[in-house]
Design a protein around this motif. Structure first.
Motif, PDB file in Angstrom:
ATOM      1  N   GLY A   1       0.802  -1.217   0.000  1.00 53.64           N
ATOM      2  CA  GLY A   1       0.000   0.000   0.000  1.00 53.64           C
ATOM      3  C   GLY A   1       0.833   1.264   0.000  1.00 53.64           C
ATOM      4  N   PHE A   2       2.145   1.121  -0.024  1.00 54.37           N
ATOM      5  CA  PHE A   2       3.072   2.261  -0.096  1.00 54.37           C
ATOM      6  C   PHE A   2       4.404   1.751  -0.614  1.00 54.37           C
ATOM      7  CE2 PHE A   2       3.634   0.341   4.000  1.00 54.37           C
ATOM      8  CZ  PHE A   2       4.983   0.470   4.310  1.00 54.37           C
ATOM      9  N   ASP A   3       5.256   2.665  -1.080  1.00 52.76           N
ATOM     10  CA  ASP A   3       6.530   2.300  -1.704  1.00 52.76           C
ATOM     11  C   ASP A   3       7.733   2.446  -0.780  1.00 52.76           C
ATOM     12  OD1 ASP A   3       5.346   1.782  -4.227  1.00 52.76           O
ATOM     13  OD2 ASP A   3       5.387   3.911  -4.716  1.00 52.76           O
ATOM     14  N   ILE A   4       7.714   3.469   0.057  1.00 60.19           N
ATOM     15  CA  ILE A   4       8.886   3.799   0.873  1.00 60.19           C
ATOM     16  C   ILE A   4       8.476   3.977   2.331  1.00 60.19           C
ATOM     17  CG2 ILE A   4      10.721   5.498   1.271  1.00 60.19           C
ATOM     18  CD1 ILE A   4      10.417   6.177  -1.784  1.00 60.19           C
TER      19      ILE A   4
ATOM     20  N   LEU B   1       1.492  11.023  -0.366  1.00 62.53           N
ATOM     21  CA  LEU B   1       1.556  10.768  -1.801  1.00 62.53           C
ATOM     22  C   LEU B   1       2.558  11.737  -2.402  1.00 62.53           C
ATOM     23  CD1 LEU B   1       0.490   9.426  -4.403  1.00 62.53           C
ATOM     24  CD2 LEU B   1      -1.225  11.252  -4.498  1.00 62.53           C
ATOM     25  N   TYR B   2       3.595  11.199  -3.041  1.00 67.36           N
ATOM     26  CA  TYR B   2       4.579  12.020  -3.750  1.00 67.36           C
ATOM     27  C   TYR B   2       4.277  11.854  -5.236  1.00 67.36           C
ATOM     28  CZ  TYR B   2       7.614  12.670   0.367  1.00 67.36           C
ATOM     29  OH  TYR B   2       8.125  13.024   1.591  1.00 67.36           O
ATOM     30  N   ARG B   3       3.920  12.928  -5.871  1.00 71.36           N
ATOM     31  CA  ARG B   3       3.552  12.913  -7.289  1.00 71.36           C
ATOM     32  C   ARG B   3       4.653  13.599  -8.076  1.00 71.36           C
ATOM     33  NH1 ARG B   3       2.062  11.552 -11.778  1.00 71.36           N
ATOM     34  NH2 ARG B   3       0.322  12.511 -12.886  1.00 71.36           N
ATOM     35  N   LEU B   4       5.348  12.820  -8.916  1.00 74.43           N
ATOM     36  CA  LEU B   4       6.406  13.348  -9.779  1.00 74.43           C
ATOM     37  C   LEU B   4       5.827  13.525 -11.173  1.00 74.43           C
ATOM     38  CD1 LEU B   4       9.324  11.035  -8.654  1.00 74.43           C
ATOM     39  CD2 LEU B   4       9.236  13.508  -8.372  1.00 74.43           C
ATOM     40  N   THR B   5       5.859  14.757 -11.680  1.00 78.32           N
ATOM     41  CA  THR B   5       5.344  15.014 -13.023  1.00 78.32           C
ATOM     42  C   THR B   5       6.452  15.580 -13.903  1.00 78.32           C
ATOM     43  OG1 THR B   5       4.632  17.271 -12.488  1.00 78.32           O
ATOM     44  CG2 THR B   5       3.037  15.498 -12.101  1.00 78.32           C
ATOM     45  N   GLU B   6       6.184  15.543 -15.198  1.00 80.96           N
ATOM     46  CA  GLU B   6       7.161  15.998 -16.185  1.00 80.96           C
ATOM     47  C   GLU B   6       8.530  15.389 -15.889  1.00 80.96           C
ATOM     48  OE1 GLU B   6       6.912  20.214 -17.125  1.00 80.96           O
ATOM     49  OE2 GLU B   6       4.896  20.242 -16.264  1.00 80.96           O
ATOM     50  N   PHE B   7       8.503  14.100 -15.580  1.00 81.48           N
ATOM     51  CA  PHE B   7       9.726  13.431 -15.158  1.00 81.48           C
ATOM     52  C   PHE B   7      10.584  13.049 -16.356  1.00 81.48           C
ATOM     53  CE2 PHE B   7      12.361  10.011 -13.407  1.00 81.48           C
ATOM     54  CZ  PHE B   7      12.875  10.688 -12.319  1.00 81.48           C
ATOM     55  N   ASP B   8      11.838  13.427 -16.301  1.00 85.65           N
ATOM     56  CA  ASP B   8      12.829  13.121 -17.323  1.00 85.65           C
ATOM     57  C   ASP B   8      13.674  11.967 -16.801  1.00 85.65           C
ATOM     58  OD1 ASP B   8      15.104  12.983 -18.934  1.00 85.65           O
ATOM     59  OD2 ASP B   8      15.334  15.162 -19.069  1.00 85.65           O
ATOM     60  N   TRP B   9      13.404  10.776 -17.313  1.00 84.73           N
ATOM     61  CA  TRP B   9      14.079   9.563 -16.826  1.00 84.73           C
ATOM     62  C   TRP B   9      15.578   9.589 -17.113  1.00 84.73           C
ATOM     63  CZ3 TRP B   9      11.513   6.231 -13.765  1.00 84.73           C
ATOM     64  CH2 TRP B   9      10.124   6.316 -13.753  1.00 84.73           C
ATOM     65  N   LEU B  10      15.963  10.218 -18.204  1.00 85.35           N
ATOM     66  CA  LEU B  10      17.372  10.272 -18.579  1.00 85.35           C
ATOM     67  C   LEU B  10      18.179  11.112 -17.595  1.00 85.35           C
ATOM     68  CD1 LEU B  10      19.403   9.362 -20.728  1.00 85.35           C
ATOM     69  CD2 LEU B  10      18.838  11.419 -22.013  1.00 85.35           C
ATOM     70  N   ASN B  11      17.631  12.257 -17.190  1.00 83.38           N
ATOM     71  CA  ASN B  11      18.338  13.168 -16.290  1.00 83.38           C
ATOM     72  C   ASN B  11      17.875  13.077 -14.837  1.00 83.38           C
ATOM     73  OD1 ASN B  11      20.036  14.523 -18.288  1.00 83.38           O
ATOM     74  ND2 ASN B  11      18.084  15.207 -19.130  1.00 83.38           N
ATOM     75  N   ASN B  12      16.859  12.239 -14.595  1.00 86.41           N
ATOM     76  CA  ASN B  12      16.351  12.009 -13.236  1.00 86.41           C
ATOM     77  C   ASN B  12      15.887  13.307 -12.563  1.00 86.41           C
ATOM     78  OD1 ASN B  12      15.679  10.135 -11.273  1.00 86.41           O
ATOM     79  ND2 ASN B  12      17.563  10.444 -10.147  1.00 86.41           N
ATOM     80  N   ILE B  13      15.095  14.097 -13.324  1.00 93.45           N
ATOM     81  CA  ILE B  13      14.562  15.339 -12.776  1.00 93.45           C
ATOM     82  C   ILE B  13      13.073  15.457 -13.112  1.00 93.45           C
ATOM     83  CG2 ILE B  13      16.729  16.641 -12.786  1.00 93.45           C
ATOM     84  CD1 ILE B  13      15.752  17.966 -15.402  1.00 93.45           C
ATOM     85  N   GLY B  14      12.355  16.221 -12.313  1.00 95.90           N
ATOM     86  CA  GLY B  14      10.939  16.451 -12.557  1.00 95.90           C
ATOM     87  C   GLY B  14      10.385  17.382 -11.495  1.00 95.90           C
ATOM     88  N   ASN B  15       9.079  17.539 -11.492  1.00 94.01           N
ATOM     89  CA  ASN B  15       8.393  18.374 -10.514  1.00 94.01           C
ATOM     90  C   ASN B  15       7.773  17.484  -9.446  1.00 94.01           C
ATOM     91  OD1 ASN B  15       8.865  20.767 -12.029  1.00 94.01           O
ATOM     92  ND2 ASN B  15       7.189  20.193 -13.367  1.00 94.01           N
ATOM     93  N   LEU B  16       7.929  17.870  -8.202  1.00 93.71           N
ATOM     94  CA  LEU B  16       7.415  17.084  -7.084  1.00 93.71           C
ATOM     95  C   LEU B  16       6.285  17.820  -6.387  1.00 93.71           C
ATOM     96  CD1 LEU B  16       7.589  14.689  -5.075  1.00 93.71           C
ATOM     97  CD2 LEU B  16       9.287  16.024  -3.823  1.00 93.71           C
TER      98      LEU B  16
END
Length: 108
Positions: A25-28, A71-86
């Motif tokens: 029910g949770f990841d971390i 709930l941590y919501r990561l959007t506009e996530f760039d998998w290559l550079n490991n960056i996004g909005n939290l």
């Protein structure tokens, strides 16, 4: 936790979806500075407007442990550079989200 002088808690942070499976029910499992648990569910997408899926187990866990559920919501996530909005939310997902049922389980 280390910056908060709680190295004892930092050593107990666990990525439970990897170590114990994806059904809790949770990841971390993390902790607040006061030592209380912090159950974190992470949802990631490459756009901001993209909806995301939540399991019944995650919903129920967030309701039962609403004081400790995040709930941590990561959007506009760039998998290559490991960056996004939290974006972070805290509490019962039934109250935080606009939920739409889209899947049903059938059995004869």
């Amino acid at each position: 936790m280390i910056k908060a002088n709680r190295a004892d808690l930092a050593g107990q942070v666990e990525h439970v979806s990897d170590t114990k499976g994806d059904g809790l029910g949770f990841d971390i499992l993390s902790f607040n500075v006061d030592g209380n648990p912090k159950f974190i569910e992470v949802k990631t997408s490459i756009t901001q407007s993209e909806s995301f899926y939540v399991t019944k187990n995650e919903l129920e866990f967030s309701k039962d442990y609403s004081g400790y559920f995040y709930l941590y919501r990561l959007t506009e996530f760039d998998w290559l550079n490991n960056i996004g909005n939290l974006f972070m939310s805290h509490g019962n997902l039934y109250k935080l989200l606009d939920l739409k049922p889209i899947l049903y389980q059938g059995k004869f």
